[in-house]
Design a protein around this motif. Structure first.
Motif, PDB file in Angstrom:
ATOM      1  N   CYS A  49      34.235 -34.764 -47.338  1.00  0.00           N
ATOM      2  CA  CYS A  49      33.873 -33.340 -47.418  1.00  0.00           C
ATOM      3  C   CYS A  49      32.573 -33.062 -46.672  1.00  0.00           C
ATOM      4  CB  CYS A  49      33.736 -32.926 -48.875  1.00  0.00           C
ATOM      5  SG  CYS A  49      33.106 -31.239 -49.043  1.00  0.00           S
ATOM      6  N   CYS A  80      32.075 -25.456 -51.523  1.00  0.00           N
ATOM      7  CA  CYS A  80      33.260 -25.650 -50.662  1.00  0.00           C
ATOM      8  C   CYS A  80      33.341 -24.539 -49.620  1.00  0.00           C
ATOM      9  CB  CYS A  80      34.506 -25.641 -51.548  1.00  0.00           C
ATOM     10  SG  CYS A  80      36.060 -25.685 -50.650  1.00  0.00           S
ATOM     11  N   SER A  81      33.645 -24.946 -48.368  1.00  0.00           N
ATOM     12  CA  SER A  81      33.832 -23.942 -47.319  1.00  0.00           C
ATOM     13  C   SER A  81      35.312 -23.688 -47.041  1.00  0.00           C
ATOM     14  CB  SER A  81      33.138 -24.399 -46.028  1.00  0.00           C
ATOM     15  OG  SER A  81      33.782 -25.559 -45.555  1.00  0.00           O
ATOM     16  N   CYS A  83      37.483 -25.522 -45.747  1.00  0.00           N
ATOM     17  CA  CYS A  83      37.800 -25.912 -44.370  1.00  0.00           C
ATOM     18  C   CYS A  83      39.106 -26.690 -44.284  1.00  0.00           C
ATOM     19  CB  CYS A  83      36.664 -26.753 -43.784  1.00  0.00           C
ATOM     20  SG  CYS A  83      36.411 -28.330 -44.632  1.00  0.00           S
ATOM     21  N   GLY A  84      39.417 -27.453 -45.342  1.00  0.00           N
ATOM     22  CA  GLY A  84      40.675 -28.201 -45.363  1.00  0.00           C
ATOM     23  C   GLY A  84      40.566 -29.650 -44.916  1.00  0.00           C
ATOM     24  N   CYS A  86      39.464 -32.148 -46.599  1.00  0.00           N
ATOM     25  CA  CYS A  86      39.946 -32.991 -47.705  1.00  0.00           C
ATOM     26  C   CYS A  86      41.467 -32.956 -47.768  1.00  0.00           C
ATOM     27  CB  CYS A  86      39.338 -32.531 -49.025  1.00  0.00           C
ATOM     28  SG  CYS A  86      39.612 -30.785 -49.378  1.00  0.00           S
TER      29      CYS A  86
END
Ligand code: SF4
Length: 389
Positions: A49, A80-81, A83-84, A86
């Motif tokens: 992350c 958390c942004s 973003c994906g 993870c």
């Protein structure tokens, strides 16, 4: 209240088997959804992350079911942004980013990001459609699209139809005295008897054979007291069970159990990570077996006890061991082990395809930091691993 103080809004909620993290903006809602049944506590999400939004929880206790209503990881919805990263790098497909309700991978769409170079194939020509790989697979990732035969379920397809074969049964009418033994043994045979009459006492008639029910087992031929029956079955060259065995790419984590157990060497698996796992069994206190229980690949085992007569003087039996060939270096065991320095993993490379951006390179470097079992729990319920270098 000014709009700017109301948004963004963050929340986390648990619903059955999912934990849903939410960031709500005025015109956009982002979710990070964790499937707790798929999450193994491997911690790769926490390592990769870019926002350090994910922390490991009580992996061993959660995965063993001792702690309910908690996941093996927790995500700070404000850090958390969405973003994906993870989601892309979770080997267990346990995370999903949704933007305005739709699955979305912003980092892939906007900046480009690689994914695992997944190779898990079964050579259809070599595969004989046996059941070995599907029984061995710890992830239920093998899809057997094969007719179900009567060996598995009573009303399954007739076993005679499994192979492309030609069966012949010949009754020597000179020898056959229509005694009825063959028909009493096999549903493929019936006796068409000329009725007994007092006028002409005797046994006469014929044996009728239903080819579709005959599997050429030879019981009738061997049981016939007159040796009147001859059965022959010729299987067409290269004939094998109908259907196909494949690997579900969503579920497979490349542990390679299927490759190792396939009797026909029909499977090719390429693991996600290169590297090694080392068990320092002499540091394991024994009696815990958390790593055995939680290993998603069934790679860890309690060694069978050595018979007393074979024990060497002053030798200590190992309490724990790993079959490194089956390990995918996910790290769940390292996270769950309550003892120090029992398990060490060293990843040396990641197999990916797609643009290897600077962000990915820095993430890959983090994933390749060797680590050992936890030593600290500074914040209650959060595990910190011990980097080795
Ligand atoms: S979506 Fe991105 S920022 Fe959010 S937890 Fe996953 S990796 Fe971290």
């Amino acid at each position: 209240m000014a709009m700017s103080t109301m948004y963004p809004k963050y929340s986390t909620k648990m619903e059955n088997d999912t934990v849903i993290m939410e960031q709500r903006l005025l015109k956009k809602v982002s979710h990070l959804v964790l499937n707790t049944t798929k999450c193994t506590g491997c911690g790769i999400c926490s390592e990769v992350c870019p926002k350090e939004a994910i922390v490991l929880g009580l992996v061993g206790a959660v995965r063993r079911g001792a702690v309910k209503d908690e996941a093996a990881i927790s995500v700070d919805p404000a850090k958390c942004s969405y973003c994906g990263v993870c989601t892309i790098l979770c080997p267990f497909d346990a995370l999903e980013v949704r933007v305005d309700g739709e699955p979305s991978l912003p980092i892939k769409e906007q900046e480009g990001f690689p994914e695992y170079d997944f190779t898990a194939e079964i050579d259809e020509n070599k595969c004989v459609r046996c059941t070995t790989c599907s029984e061995a697979c710890p992830r239920d990732a093998i899809v057997r699209d094969i007719p179900v035969y009567e060996g598995e379920v009573a009303d399954g397809a007739k076993r005679q139809t499994a192979l492309d074969a030609e069966t012949t049964l010949v009754v020597d009418k000179e020898k056959c005295n229509v005694c009825g033994i063959c028909a009493s043994l096999c549903p493929a045979l019936k006796i068409k008897r000329i009725p007994f009459t007092a006028e002409k006492v005797g046994s006469a008639g014929e044996v009728v054979w239903d080819k579709s029910l005959c599997d050429a087992c030879q019981v009738c031929a061997t049981a016939c007291p007159e040796h009147a029956i001859a059965v022959e079955r010729v299987v067409k060259e290269g004939s094998k069970l109908a259907g196909k065995v494949t690997i579900d790419k969503e579920t497979c984590v490349t542990c390679s159990w299927c490759e190792k157990v396939c009797p026909e060497e029909a499977v090719t698996i390429k693991k996600f990570f290169d590297g090694e796992i080392v068990f320092n069994a002499d540091k394991c206190p024994g009696g815990c077996s958390t790593c055995v229980d939680i290993c998603p690949c069934n790679a860890i085992y309690l060694p069978s006890p050595v018979p007393a007569l074979q024990l060497k003087k002053d030798s200590i039996e190992p309490t724990i061991a790993v079959n490194a060939d089956l390990c995918i270096l996910c790290g769940a065991c390292v996270n769950a082990c309550p003892s120090e320095d029992v398990i060490t993993i060293r990843r040396s490379g990641i197999h990916v395809k797609g643009p290897e951006t600077d962000l990915f390179k820095s993430i890959a470097a983090k994933l390749c930091i060797p680590r050992s079992s936890k030593i600290r729990e500074d914040t209650f319920g959060q595990v910190e691993l011990k980097p080795l270098e």
